[in-house]
Design a protein around this motif. Structure first.
Motif, short mmCIF file in Angstrom:
data_model
loop_
_atom_site.label_atom_id
_atom_site.label_comp_id
_atom_site.label_asym_id
_atom_site.label_seq_id
_atom_site.Cartn_x
_atom_site.Cartn_y
_atom_site.Cartn_z
N ASP A 199 -2.77 3.87 -2.45
CA ASP A 199 -3.95 4.42 -1.65
C ASP A 199 -4.36 3.18 -0.69
O ASP A 199 -4.97 3.43 0.26
N LYS A 254 -0.04 8.53 3.54
CA LYS A 254 0.36 8.10 2.40
C LYS A 254 0.79 8.86 1.28
O LYS A 254 0.16 10.10 1.39
N GLY A 306 -1.76 2.52 -9.20
CA GLY A 306 -2.50 3.30 -8.02
C GLY A 306 -2.79 2.61 -6.85
O GLY A 306 -3.29 3.22 -5.96
#
Ligand code: ASP
Ligand code: MG
Length: 411
Positions: free
Chosen positions: A154, A7, A151
């Protein structure tokens, strides 16, 4: 041959040159004979730009449409990345969350992943392609696009790694890994080489921002080995893995702080059954998440109750509590936004005595008053005056020897 999920965050794909650089890194890993699934974030700043655009249309943007625009940043990066791979003479295919069928619940802008279908990815992997998947997005059973909360890429990566039973999930970012504390406020902060899922979960929930906390939860549940490392510097980063005996030899592994909470005290409430529920039910009904709660024992039948809430919810929580105080005949309500929570985290706390007392002593020696304390098996948090945050972090970091080499964190 290994199956690796990588990632890359927004700063790693911030412009065309950087996307080409990421493509080169992926190709190098692929050349070693690995199968690659690459999850990308939007280019740095894009998601913020979309939030801003949406707010120019509606004061509170429609959640469904918000997700349609928010998810578009990742759509752009995966297409550009696939082009870069093709330009380099290899084969790649980009897939959106709904193409992979990353199913989520219907909570727009903060959806949770429920299931991941691996068939399409497997088919393309078998055809020898590099797969790139848009991070941060999914699809509901009604085929509406969702996003996973800021975010969230992830979490996409770890969920894919878990579903594909990948050998490894690498999170590439703009720092070299997880640090003993925030290097921005403590120059002695050091990169941690290995940390357990549980310690990482505590650190992430206590304020360390390097990994999205939900991704760590997934990694723990499905035992996905995580490697957090830099896109720009070719060093080993931090391994987030299952705990081992060695990790327990060090009492404290990391120090986190959080300046985004506020404290509320309701004084002289009756000490009898039902009072806590009367205070906290209306707060939770507004979706406000209470963190620490302390109730004092008093001589007589009156007590004080102190708790913390996110600072952004402070005014609303105060209003609710003032109303409740009135209803239940409490003496008064007070609060402060000038607080910080400083926490020490370590598996070794389980078998080292005196960690808490060392923490209290260190703070006392600096003249820092502790307003609230809470503990779990592997963490101790103290609420202090916000202006002492940096001082507290630095002195604790030194007191627990985090500035020095230690076999448990260096091997
Ligand atoms: N692009 C999203 C964000 O900025 C998701 C991510 O980067 O992980 O929050
Ligand atoms: Mg991130």
């Amino acid at each position: 041959m290994a199956l690796i999920v990588q990632k890359f965050g927004g700063t790693s794909v911030a412009n065309p040159e950087k996307i080409k650089n990421v493509a080169q890194k992926v190709l190098q890993c692929c050349a070693k004979g690995n199968q690659m699934v690459v999850v990308l974030s939007a280019m740095a700043g894009e998601t913020n730009r979309f939030v801003d655009l949406a707010q120019q249309m509606q004061a509170i943007p429609d959640p469904r449409e918000m997700d349609v625009i928010l998810s578009s940043g990742e759509q752009a990066t995966i297409a550009l990345f696939a082009m870069a791979i093709k330009e380099a003479g290899n084969d790649a295919i980009s897939l959106l969350g709904d193409q992979v069928k990353i199913r989520t619940d219907k909570m727009h802008t903060r959806a949770r992943i429920q299931s991941v279908d691996t068939d399409l990815i497997r088919k393309h992997l078998d055809d020898g392609k590099i797969i790139t998947v848009a991070g941060f997005q999914g699809v509901t059973e009604d085929d509406d696009i969702t996003t996973l909360g800021r975010g969230g890429s992830d979490t996409t990566a770890v969920a894919l790694a878990a579903a594909l039973q990948a050998d490894l999930c690498e999170i590439y970012t703009d720092v070299e890994g997880v640090y003993t504390t925030d290097p921005n406020i403590c120059s002695e902060a050091r990169k941690i080489n290995r940390i357990s899922y549980d310690e990482m979960l505590e650190l992430a929930s206590l304020g360390a921002k390097v990994l999205d906390i939900r991704s760590v939860g997934f990694a723990k549940r499905y035992k996905v080995p995580l490697h957090v490392r830099s896109t720009f510097i070719d060093n080993e980063g931090t391994w987030v893995v299952e705990e081992d005996k060695k990790m327990e030899s060090k009492p404290v592994s990391g120090i986190a702080y959080n300046k985004s909470e506020a404290r509320i005290t309701i004084s002289k409430v009756q000490d009898k059954p039902g009072i806590a529920s009367k205070i906290f039910t209306p707060i939770s009904e507004k979706g406000i998440v209470v963190d620490m709660i302390i109730q004092n024992t008093r001589a007589g039948d009156l007590t004080d109750m102190t708790f913390t809430v996110p600072r952004t919810d402070y005014e609303q929580a105060l209003q609710i509590v003032e109303q409740v105080a009135n209803d239940i005949g409490a003496a008064g309500v007070s609060g402060s936004k000038n607080i910080a929570k400083v926490s020490i985290v370590g598996l070794g706390m389980r078998n080292h005595a005196g960690i808490a007392t060392t923490m209290f002593k260190v703070l006392a020696e600096e003249g820092i008053n502790i307003q609230m304390i809470s503990t779990s098996e592997i963490k101790i948090s103290c609420v202090i005056d916000k202006k002492y945050t940096e001082l507290a972090v630095r002195t604790l970091h030194e007191a627990f020897g985090l500035d020095k080499e230690h076999p448990a964190i260096t091997s």
